[in-house]
Design a protein around this motif. Sequence first.
Motif, PDB file in Angstrom:
ATOM      1  N   HIS A  15       5.330   7.542  18.019  1.00  0.00           N
ATOM      2  CA  HIS A  15       4.099   7.862  18.740  1.00  0.00           C
ATOM      3  C   HIS A  15       4.063   7.162  20.100  1.00  0.00           C
ATOM      4  N   ALA A  16       4.529   5.933  20.152  1.00  0.00           N
ATOM      5  CA  ALA A  16       4.574   5.210  21.431  1.00  0.00           C
ATOM      6  C   ALA A  16       5.503   5.919  22.413  1.00  0.00           C
ATOM      7  N   LEU A  17       6.613   6.422  21.911  1.00  0.00           N
ATOM      8  CA  LEU A  17       7.594   7.097  22.762  1.00  0.00           C
ATOM      9  C   LEU A  17       7.024   8.374  23.355  1.00  0.00           C
ATOM     10  N   ILE A  18       6.478   9.240  22.521  1.00  0.00           N
ATOM     11  CA  ILE A  18       5.994  10.526  23.043  1.00  0.00           C
ATOM     12  C   ILE A  18       4.700  10.359  23.834  1.00  0.00           C
ATOM     13  N   SER A  19       3.937   9.320  23.540  1.00  0.00           N
ATOM     14  CA  SER A  19       2.745   9.045  24.336  1.00  0.00           C
ATOM     15  C   SER A  19       3.136   8.612  25.744  1.00  0.00           C
ATOM     16  N   SER A  33       1.772  10.725  28.949  1.00  0.00           N
ATOM     17  CA  SER A  33       0.837  10.043  29.842  1.00  0.00           C
ATOM     18  C   SER A  33       1.321  10.066  31.279  1.00  0.00           C
ATOM     19  N   ARG A  34       2.574  10.472  31.493  1.00  0.00           N
ATOM     20  CA  ARG A  34       3.155  10.465  32.829  1.00  0.00           C
ATOM     21  C   ARG A  34       3.636  11.844  33.277  1.00  0.00           C
ATOM     22  N   GLY A  35       3.390  12.855  32.471  1.00  0.00           N
ATOM     23  CA  GLY A  35       3.906  14.181  32.773  1.00  0.00           C
ATOM     24  C   GLY A  35       2.821  15.166  33.138  1.00  0.00           C
ATOM     25  N   SER A  36       3.192  16.417  33.167  1.00  0.00           N
ATOM     26  CA  SER A  36       2.262  17.506  33.427  1.00  0.00           C
ATOM     27  C   SER A  36       1.953  18.216  32.113  1.00  0.00           C
ATOM     28  N   PHE A  37       0.680  18.500  31.875  1.00  0.00           N
ATOM     29  CA  PHE A  37       0.249  19.197  30.659  1.00  0.00           C
ATOM     30  C   PHE A  37       0.915  20.565  30.546  1.00  0.00           C
ATOM     31  N   ARG A  38       1.347  21.122  31.690  1.00  0.00           N
ATOM     32  CA  ARG A  38       1.978  22.437  31.669  1.00  0.00           C
ATOM     33  C   ARG A  38       3.442  22.361  31.216  1.00  0.00           C
ATOM     34  N   VAL A  39       4.019  21.152  31.240  1.00  0.00           N
ATOM     35  CA  VAL A  39       5.429  20.953  30.878  1.00  0.00           C
ATOM     36  C   VAL A  39       5.578  20.274  29.529  1.00  0.00           C
ATOM     37  N   GLU A  40       4.725  19.297  29.244  1.00  0.00           N
ATOM     38  CA  GLU A  40       4.847  18.564  27.978  1.00  0.00           C
ATOM     39  C   GLU A  40       3.467  18.163  27.466  1.00  0.00           C
ATOM     40  N   GLN A  41       3.331  18.229  26.143  1.00  0.00           N
ATOM     41  CA  GLN A  41       2.050  17.930  25.504  1.00  0.00           C
ATOM     42  C   GLN A  41       2.265  17.148  24.218  1.00  0.00           C
ATOM     43  N   LEU A  42       1.232  16.427  23.848  1.00  0.00           N
ATOM     44  CA  LEU A  42       1.199  15.727  22.569  1.00  0.00           C
ATOM     45  C   LEU A  42       0.201  16.463  21.683  1.00  0.00           C
ATOM     46  N   MET A  43       0.681  16.991  20.565  1.00  0.00           N
ATOM     47  CA  MET A  43      -0.197  17.713  19.638  1.00  0.00           C
ATOM     48  C   MET A  43      -0.098  17.029  18.276  1.00  0.00           C
ATOM     49  N   ALA A  44      -1.162  16.287  17.919  1.00  0.00           N
ATOM     50  CA  ALA A  44      -1.117  15.432  16.735  1.00  0.00           C
ATOM     51  C   ALA A  44       0.067  14.486  16.911  1.00  0.00           C
ATOM     52  N   GLN A  82       6.231   5.671  43.441  1.00  0.00           N
ATOM     53  CA  GLN A  82       6.362   4.491  44.288  1.00  0.00           C
ATOM     54  C   GLN A  82       5.000   4.021  44.804  1.00  0.00           C
ATOM     55  N   GLN A  83       4.647   2.792  44.461  1.00  0.00           N
ATOM     56  CA  GLN A  83       3.466   2.109  45.015  1.00  0.00           C
ATOM     57  C   GLN A  83       2.158   2.877  44.814  1.00  0.00           C
ATOM     58  N   VAL A  84       2.090   3.660  43.734  1.00  0.00           N
ATOM     59  CA  VAL A  84       0.829   4.323  43.395  1.00  0.00           C
ATOM     60  C   VAL A  84       0.581   4.131  41.904  1.00  0.00           C
ATOM     61  N   THR A  85      -0.621   4.427  41.465  1.00  0.00           N
ATOM     62  CA  THR A  85      -0.948   4.317  40.048  1.00  0.00           C
ATOM     63  C   THR A  85      -0.263   5.429  39.255  1.00  0.00           C
ATOM     64  N   THR A 100       1.066  11.132  38.424  1.00  0.00           N
ATOM     65  CA  THR A 100       0.977  12.283  37.531  1.00  0.00           C
ATOM     66  C   THR A 100       0.326  13.466  38.235  1.00  0.00           C
ATOM     67  N   THR A 101      -0.686  13.197  39.049  1.00  0.00           N
ATOM     68  CA  THR A 101      -1.335  14.267  39.813  1.00  0.00           C
ATOM     69  C   THR A 101      -0.360  14.920  40.782  1.00  0.00           C
ATOM     70  N   LEU A 102       0.411  14.111  41.483  1.00  0.00           N
ATOM     71  CA  LEU A 102       1.399  14.642  42.428  1.00  0.00           C
ATOM     72  C   LEU A 102       2.464  15.454  41.695  1.00  0.00           C
ATOM     73  N   TYR A 103       2.934  14.912  40.576  1.00  0.00           N
ATOM     74  CA  TYR A 103       3.969  15.626  39.820  1.00  0.00           C
ATOM     75  C   TYR A 103       3.459  16.974  39.330  1.00  0.00           C
ATOM     76  N   SER A 104       2.215  17.038  38.898  1.00  0.00           N
ATOM     77  CA  SER A 104       1.634  18.302  38.429  1.00  0.00           C
ATOM     78  C   SER A 104       1.623  19.342  39.547  1.00  0.00           C
TER      79      SER A 104
END
Length: 288
Positions: A18-22, A26-37, A135-138, A143-147
């Motif tokens: 769970h730690a791994l997939i979280s 938490s750093r990806g795009s919902f359109r590319v990867e999701q956590l379901m249960a 780099q140097q951002v939260t 994540t917003t930029l990557y999306s």
Amino acid sequence: MEKSIVLYLHYHPPLAWHALISFFCSRGSFRVEQLMANRYLRTIQLDDHTGWVAARQDTEHNQIVVEVSPSLSPYLSCLQRRLHTLFDLDAEPAIIEAHLKNDKTLRQLIANNSGLRVPRTLDAFELSLRAILGQQVTVKAATTLYSRFVTAFGKPVETPFPGLDRTAPVADAIANAKLQTIIDLGLTQRRALTIHQLAQKIREGALDLEQENRTEILRQLLELPGIGPWTAQYIAMRALGDPNAIPESDLGLMRALQLKNPMEVRRRTEKWQPWRAYGAIYLWHHLT
């Protein structure tokens, strides 16, 4: 609808699934990867084929069970290798953690969360893009930029999961774009130029992030304007599979270790070798 294909990927226990997939989601795009249960859902592009995978942990048999879309059937062998890499399934926690427990800070963290893996990647360019955006951002800003990159440069893909509908950007798509198009996604000209040049070098074959010579890859990365030691070490850690890589200037690591500068981090983590990347993961997990 064709029935999905099932792969079984074995690992050395324990695995903090769970730690791994979280970490991924938490750093990806919902359109590319999701956590379901407790399942990890992800779109895939291999050559011109697109599809999806849905992975879950089977603790009874120490394996990850992966459903694969039929569209990826020509690439099952390649996909299996890449998923092994993504989930860091070849790691041997008993060996790694026995060594890291010599550090008093890590000892308690390991006791609380044994089995953490280094979250790796399916594609070295994708991870490198994320590293530059980070780099140097939260994490949230990155994540917003990557999306935005996913929307602009990813490919549409059909999946049975709502919202999971686009692949991650590939180097060719970004290399073929105009620099201004990248800037318009919310980047400074310098950062956009770094990403553009990286994509172009990969497309031209001047830089191969899949080669085995990590030292040479790092040398070439550091020659690119806008890529410094933090970015290079982060890429080495997650994309190049270097278990001893550590981004010494990372503010989170300095905070977790209560140190003031990268030189102190380097000295403090010398005894973690050759597993410094895993030590970093334990500290980052502690900070979440």
